[in-house]
Enzyme design. Structure first.
Site, short mmCIF file in Angstrom:
data_model
loop_
_atom_site.label_atom_id
_atom_site.label_comp_id
_atom_site.label_asym_id
_atom_site.label_seq_id
_atom_site.Cartn_x
_atom_site.Cartn_y
_atom_site.Cartn_z
N CYS A 289 13.64 11.49 5.67
CA CYS A 289 13.80 11.17 7.10
C CYS A 289 15.25 11.32 7.54
O CYS A 289 15.53 11.39 8.73
CB CYS A 289 13.33 9.76 7.37
N LYS B 42 0.84 -1.19 0.00
CA LYS B 42 0.00 0.00 0.00
C LYS B 42 0.88 1.24 0.00
O LYS B 42 1.48 1.60 1.01
CB LYS B 42 -0.93 0.05 1.21
N GLU C 133 9.97 16.48 14.76
CA GLU C 133 10.22 16.36 13.32
C GLU C 133 9.30 17.29 12.55
O GLU C 133 8.08 17.24 12.70
CB GLU C 133 9.99 14.92 12.87
N GLU D 160 10.38 1.83 9.99
CA GLU D 160 11.34 2.85 9.56
C GLU D 160 10.62 4.19 9.72
O GLU D 160 9.73 4.51 8.92
CB GLU D 160 11.69 2.56 8.11
O1 TXE Z 1 2.88 9.49 7.19
P1 TXE Z 1 2.07 8.28 7.73
P2 TXE Z 1 2.27 10.87 6.80
C1 TXE Z 1 6.82 11.69 8.94
C2 TXE Z 1 6.73 13.16 8.65
C3 TXE Z 1 5.28 13.35 8.36
C4 TXE Z 1 4.66 12.37 9.31
C5 TXE Z 1 3.28 11.96 8.88
O2 TXE Z 1 7.04 13.89 9.83
O3 TXE Z 1 4.84 14.67 8.64
O4 TXE Z 1 5.51 11.23 9.27
O5 TXE Z 1 3.34 11.76 7.46
C6 TXE Z 1 -0.09 4.60 5.97
N1 TXE Z 1 -2.13 1.55 9.58
N2 TXE Z 1 7.28 10.90 7.81
O6 TXE Z 1 0.96 11.16 7.44
O7 TXE Z 1 0.73 8.60 8.24
C7 TXE Z 1 -0.29 5.80 5.07
O8 TXE Z 1 -1.44 5.63 4.24
C8 TXE Z 1 -1.37 1.25 8.51
C9 TXE Z 1 8.57 10.26 7.89
O9 TXE Z 1 2.28 10.86 5.33
O10 TXE Z 1 3.00 7.60 8.62
C10 TXE Z 1 1.01 5.78 4.27
O11 TXE Z 1 0.94 4.83 3.24
N3 TXE Z 1 -0.90 2.16 7.63
C11 TXE Z 1 8.68 9.10 6.94
C12 TXE Z 1 2.02 5.33 5.33
O12 TXE Z 1 1.27 4.71 6.35
C13 TXE Z 1 -1.21 3.46 7.86
C14 TXE Z 1 8.21 9.47 5.57
C15 TXE Z 1 2.80 6.50 5.94
O13 TXE Z 1 1.85 7.42 6.37
C16 TXE Z 1 -2.02 3.87 8.95
C17 TXE Z 1 6.90 10.06 5.61
C18 TXE Z 1 -2.48 2.85 9.83
N4 TXE Z 1 -3.25 3.13 10.89
C19 TXE Z 1 6.46 10.77 6.73
N5 TXE Z 1 -2.16 5.22 8.90
C20 TXE Z 1 10.08 8.53 6.82
N6 TXE Z 1 10.57 7.91 7.89
O14 TXE Z 1 10.67 8.62 5.76
C21 TXE Z 1 -1.47 5.64 7.82
N7 TXE Z 1 -0.91 4.59 7.17
#
Ligand code: TXE
Length: 484
Positions: free
Chosen positions: A285, A176, A388, A251
């Protein structure tokens, strides 16, 4: 922008509509307008994907490594063939400069497939002789059906970093991508089918975290989860998986220190620090969002850092002259603006940037743009230095001793990556050993060898990706002991 082709789920080798027939707008960050649509799938679609993955598993897990390797190598070749199309799709979907997608994201996706396609040809199995008693050998077998969930910042780069090892090891996958950036995952499906990947080995279900991500992590038949995203969501994934004894790799976020000693090659440190601060609009990240500079070099560093940063061109991601594109979403832009405002409340001084720039052109007049922003004079442990932001915002702070800066670096809930700039070799080793991060770059940033372990500690996650770490994560070791 003409409306792009409609994105569909990819289940059992076919492109299918979401069961509920619902779609979400897919917004182009550079214009703030919908340019395509993404399936708003739900648990029923996850069920179809699990059924397909389950059906494909017996055959795929028995497929010789050489055959699996050949298909993954073909996927890598086709990604390279379609480089321009994939890079343009990634740029439009994420807001990142087309040049960055062309030079980093898409080539790395090809490398990910090529790396694991060859890695599985050279794995070794351990053997242990219990003298006079028994012969032991360790068999590593595929885990089964794996769930792969990826974020929006490096969509194909990070999704392929999960898909490649997972299927190279003989598993079948339900993936996904982020609902914010689905396009290249969708384009990868046709590539994988053209490469000869059997139906059901890779299934991609588009949609939101709660409606699709959660059913994947909670599914009884999915015994392994590899997740990259925010720490908050990572906790939800862990909560779901823990009572089900699933194998989980998380991660997550980072708040990475970038330490510059006065004895560094300052030209290199400034060039490297501008890149580690603002690459991908600071949405990596691994970005070094907390810059620490030894006091004797502080003023000079800041002046030159500001000068070099001011040369970065914020522009339309599709234009060749653009260094900084759009922020991925309105929500993320608001998050960045919030933290810049908070920084000023916490005593910080905006040395550069700090407010929404004029639109780069007519096409982008409603896009999500924010300039590279540099904040000085913040208290070391204020919220802006602890939380962050995930945008083009860094703080710069002076330090007086090695012990002091190591304390600053480690006084953090995250532990993903760090950089240390010094020409003193002993100091480089000494400081690197004491910093609590999964990666320490010395006199460089984002130099990546795909064989090394990649990941973080504390709230940056659990487990490692890359090289043998990935091959071990996606396989189950079994000790077979045969009596003499
Ligand atoms: O990430 P999410 P978001 C950080 C960055 C950002 C914050 C939130 O600070 O502002 O995370 O970003 C899926 N069960 N990073 O909201 O929510 C979601 O659909 C299973 C750091 O975009 O973590 C997406 O595919 N899956 C990071 C994925 O999780 C779920 C890079 C990431 O979404 C879910 C991106 C659930 N309950 C953001 N809820 C890095 N480490 O590189 C959401 N998802």
């Amino acid at each position: 922008m003409e409306r792009a082709e409609g994105i569909r789920n990819f289940v059992d080798g076919a492109f299918v509509e979401p069961t509920g027939g619902q779609y979400l707008d897919n917004i182009e960050p550079a214009t703030g307008k919908p340019y395509s649509e993404v399936p708003d799938s739900d648990g029923r679609d996850v069920e179809l994907a699990v059924t397909a993955a389950e059906k494909a598993f017996p055959e795929w897990s028995r497929t010789p490594a050489a055959d699996r390797s050949r298909i993954l190598l073909r996927i890598a070749d086709l990604i390279e063939r379609d480089l321009e199309k994939l890079a343009r799709a990634e740029s439009i979907d994420t807001g990142k400069p087309l040049s960055l997608a062309r030079n980093l994201d898409i080539p790395r996706a090809a490398s990910n497939f090529r790396f694991f396609a060859t890695a599985i040809l050279h794995t070794e199995n351990e053997a242990h002789v219990t003298e006079g008693v028994a012969f032991n050998y360790t068999l590593r077998q595929p885990r089964g059906l794996v769930g792969l969930i990826s974020p929006w910042n490096l969509p194909l780069y990070l999704l392929s970093w999960k898909i490649a090892p997972a299927i190279a090891c003989g598993n079948t996958a339900i993936a996904k991508p982020s609902e914010l950036t689905p396009m290249t995952a969708y384009l990868l499906c046709a590539i994988s089918r053209e490469a000869g990947l059997p139906d059901g080995v890779l299934n991609i279900v588009h949609g939101t975290g709660p409606k699709v991500g959660q059913p994947i992590t909670a599914h009884l038949k999915v015994n392994t989860i590899s997740f990259t995203g925010g720490t908050v969501t990572g906790k939800k994934v862990a909560e779901t998986c823990a009572p089900m004894f699933k194998k989980v790799s998380l991660e997550l976020g980072g708040k990475n220190p970038n330490i510059v000693f006065a004895d560094a090659d300052l030209d290199a440190a400034i060039t490297g620090s501008v890149r580690s601060s603002f690459a991908n609009q600071g949405q990596v990240c691994l970005c070094g969002s907390r810059v620490f500079v030894e006091r004797s070099a502080y003023e000079s560093f800041v002046d030159r850092f500001l000068e070099k940063t001011s040369q970065l061109k914020v522009g339309d991601p599709l234009e060749a002259t653009t260094d900084q594109g759009a922020i991925v979403s309105k929500t993320q832009l608001e998050k960045v603006k919030f933290y810049v405002g908070l920084a000023q409340q916490e005593g910080g001084k905006i040395a550069l940037g700090g407010s929404v720039p004029p639109a780069p052109n007519e096409r982008c007049k409603e896009g999500y743009f924010f300039p590279p922003t540099v904040i000085k004079d913040l208290p070391v442990s204020c919220r802006v230095n602890r939380e962050e932001i995930f945008g083009p915002v860094v703080s710069i702070t002076p330090f007086d001793s090695e012990e002091e800066v190591i304390g600053y670096a480690n006084d953090c809930d995250y532990g993903l990556a760090s950089s240390v700039w010094t020409q003193n070799l002993n100091r480089a080793h000494r400081v690197a050993e004491q910093i609590h991060t999964g990666t320490v770059w010395v006199n460089c940033w984002l130099v990546r060898d795909l064989r090394v372990p990649f990941g973080g500690m504390k709230q940056s996650g659990v487990g490692r990706e890359g090289g043998n770490e990935a091959l071990h994560f996606f396989t189950e070791p079994k000790n077979i002991c045969i009596a003499k």
